[in-house]
Design an enzyme around this catalytic site. Structure first.
Site, PDB file in Angstrom:
ATOM      1  N   TYR A   1       4.421   0.120   7.858  1.00 14.35           N
ATOM      2  CA  TYR A   1       4.130   1.457   7.324  1.00 14.35           C
ATOM      3  C   TYR A   1       4.007   2.490   8.437  1.00 14.35           C
ATOM      4  O   TYR A   1       4.529   3.595   8.338  1.00 14.35           O
ATOM      5  CB  TYR A   1       2.837   1.376   6.505  1.00 14.35           C
ATOM      6  CG  TYR A   1       2.388   2.696   5.925  1.00 14.35           C
ATOM      7  CD1 TYR A   1       2.909   3.144   4.717  1.00 14.35           C
ATOM      8  CD2 TYR A   1       1.425   3.473   6.562  1.00 14.35           C
ATOM      9  CE1 TYR A   1       2.491   4.346   4.166  1.00 14.35           C
ATOM     10  CE2 TYR A   1       1.010   4.670   6.022  1.00 14.35           C
ATOM     11  CZ  TYR A   1       1.539   5.105   4.824  1.00 14.35           C
ATOM     12  OH  TYR A   1       1.134   6.288   4.290  1.00 14.35           O
TER      13      TYR A   1
ATOM     14  N   HIS B   1       4.909  -6.223  -6.320  1.00 17.18           N
ATOM     15  CA  HIS B   1       3.722  -6.478  -5.512  1.00 17.18           C
ATOM     16  C   HIS B   1       3.478  -7.986  -5.378  1.00 17.18           C
ATOM     17  O   HIS B   1       2.488  -8.402  -4.816  1.00 17.18           O
ATOM     18  CB  HIS B   1       2.486  -5.845  -6.162  1.00 17.18           C
ATOM     19  CG  HIS B   1       2.600  -4.375  -6.381  1.00 17.18           C
ATOM     20  ND1 HIS B   1       3.126  -3.836  -7.530  1.00 17.18           N
ATOM     21  CD2 HIS B   1       2.259  -3.332  -5.590  1.00 17.18           C
ATOM     22  CE1 HIS B   1       3.098  -2.518  -7.437  1.00 17.18           C
ATOM     23  NE2 HIS B   1       2.588  -2.189  -6.281  1.00 17.18           N
TER      24      HIS B   1
ATOM     25  N   ARG C   1       1.155  -2.977   6.219  1.00 12.99           N
ATOM     26  CA  ARG C   1       0.387  -1.840   6.711  1.00 12.99           C
ATOM     27  C   ARG C   1      -0.806  -2.337   7.517  1.00 12.99           C
ATOM     28  O   ARG C   1      -1.394  -3.365   7.185  1.00 12.99           O
ATOM     29  CB  ARG C   1      -0.091  -1.002   5.525  1.00 12.99           C
ATOM     30  CG  ARG C   1      -0.719   0.305   5.909  1.00 12.99           C
ATOM     31  CD  ARG C   1      -0.992   1.151   4.679  1.00 12.99           C
ATOM     32  NE  ARG C   1      -1.522   2.451   5.048  1.00 12.99           N
ATOM     33  CZ  ARG C   1      -1.858   3.379   4.182  1.00 12.99           C
ATOM     34  NH1 ARG C   1      -1.722   3.159   2.889  1.00 12.99           N
ATOM     35  NH2 ARG C   1      -2.339   4.531   4.590  1.00 12.99           N
TER      36      ARG C   1
ATOM     37  N   GLY D   1       0.759  -1.229   0.000  1.00 18.38           N
ATOM     38  CA  GLY D   1       0.000   0.000   0.000  1.00 18.38           C
ATOM     39  C   GLY D   1       0.792   1.283   0.000  1.00 18.38           C
ATOM     40  O   GLY D   1       0.211   2.328   0.216  1.00 18.38           O
ATOM     41  N   THR D   2       2.077   1.278  -0.244  1.00 15.14           N
ATOM     42  CA  THR D   2       2.790   2.543  -0.248  1.00 15.14           C
ATOM     43  C   THR D   2       3.867   2.603  -1.324  1.00 15.14           C
ATOM     44  O   THR D   2       4.624   1.669  -1.494  1.00 15.14           O
ATOM     45  CB  THR D   2       3.417   2.859   1.120  1.00 15.14           C
ATOM     46  OG1 THR D   2       4.115   4.088   1.028  1.00 15.14           O
ATOM     47  CG2 THR D   2       4.367   1.785   1.580  1.00 15.14           C
TER      48      THR D   2
ATOM     49  N   LYS E   1      10.984  -2.830  -7.578  1.00 14.26           N
ATOM     50  CA  LYS E   1       9.765  -2.880  -6.770  1.00 14.26           C
ATOM     51  C   LYS E   1       8.892  -4.024  -7.268  1.00 14.26           C
ATOM     52  O   LYS E   1       8.914  -4.362  -8.449  1.00 14.26           O
ATOM     53  CB  LYS E   1       9.026  -1.543  -6.916  1.00 14.26           C
ATOM     54  CG  LYS E   1       7.770  -1.425  -6.106  1.00 14.26           C
ATOM     55  CD  LYS E   1       7.178  -0.028  -6.286  1.00 14.26           C
ATOM     56  CE  LYS E   1       5.826   0.082  -5.643  1.00 14.26           C
ATOM     57  NZ  LYS E   1       5.251   1.418  -5.796  1.00 14.26           N
TER      58      LYS E   1
ATOM     59  N   SER F   1      -7.343   2.989   2.024  1.00 14.97           N
ATOM     60  CA  SER F   1      -6.531   3.364   0.873  1.00 14.97           C
ATOM     61  C   SER F   1      -6.843   2.477  -0.333  1.00 14.97           C
ATOM     62  O   SER F   1      -6.951   2.941  -1.466  1.00 14.97           O
ATOM     63  CB  SER F   1      -5.049   3.259   1.248  1.00 14.97           C
ATOM     64  OG  SER F   1      -4.237   3.623   0.176  1.00 14.97           O
TER      65      SER F   1
END
Length: 197
Positions: free
Chosen positions: A145, A60, A82, A6-7, A58, A90
């Site tokens: 997070y 996911h 998170r 989520g970031t 990066k 979010s």
């Protein structure tokens, strides 16, 4: 390899710490070229192959789908989890903002779908669990997070140690201040695409 829950902010903090960069520098670059997403066709694997080592990538992907170099310890993994109560807010806003998904249901229904693993990207619970099972591996740094906002200095110190970069005390303090500036810029921006949760 950077995996997140989520970031996108962590990627910029990692770039700052690993490169000794200035927060203003990040605003002038395409961060996706500096930290391309492993599973995205654009900019793609060609960009990743052209990056010089140490590369920042990066992803996911769940742990089980990451390249074998990450499983056998040849590469380092930074994972950020998170709090699910913040994440779901979010995530809801993210789903509503995408034309391809354009979720139009209620937040309550979205929460039920999230809790029952009925959303498009798979189970958040399984994703976190897979990485948590490896949080003691020498090549995995498991972050939260909320700690980035609560105790950024400690997180920067963890990243410095984990990435093997060296800063003296004054340089470390400057790097922490740069990371604070970056977070302030991101969190105080007028038009954030998704909320902070």
């Amino acid at each position: 390899c950077l995996v997140h829950a989520g970031t996108g902010l962590l990627q910029e903090v990692v770039y700052l710490v690993s490169q000794g960069a200035d927060p203003d520098e990040i605003g002038l670059m395409n961060i996706d070229e500096q930290l391309p997403v492993l599973e995205y066709p654009q900019p793609g694997l060609d960009i990743i192959k052209e990056l010089t080592s140490p590369r920042l990538i990066k992803s996911h992907l769940p742990y089980r789908f990451l390249p074998s170099d990450l499983h056998n310890g040849n590469s380092k993994v930074i994972y950020m989890a998170r709090n699910p109560k913040d994440l779901v807010v979010s995530y809801y806003q993210f789903h509503r903002s995408l034309r391809t998904m354009s979720y139009r249901g209620t937040f309550q229904e979205f929460c039920r779908r999230f809790m029952n693993d009925k959303l498009g990207y798979g189970s958040w619970f399984e994703h976190v669990q897979e990485f948590w099972e490896h949080h003691m591996d020498a090549n995995v740094l498991f972050l939260k997070y909320e700690d980035m906002h609560k105790d950024l200095a400690t997180m920067v110190e963890q990243l410095v140690r984990f990435l093997g970069v060296s800063y003296d005390k004054a340089q470390l303090e400057t790097m922490v201040e740069h990371c604070h500036q970056l977070i302030d810029q991101c969190c105080n921006a007028e038009a954030l695409p998704v909320g902070r949760g």
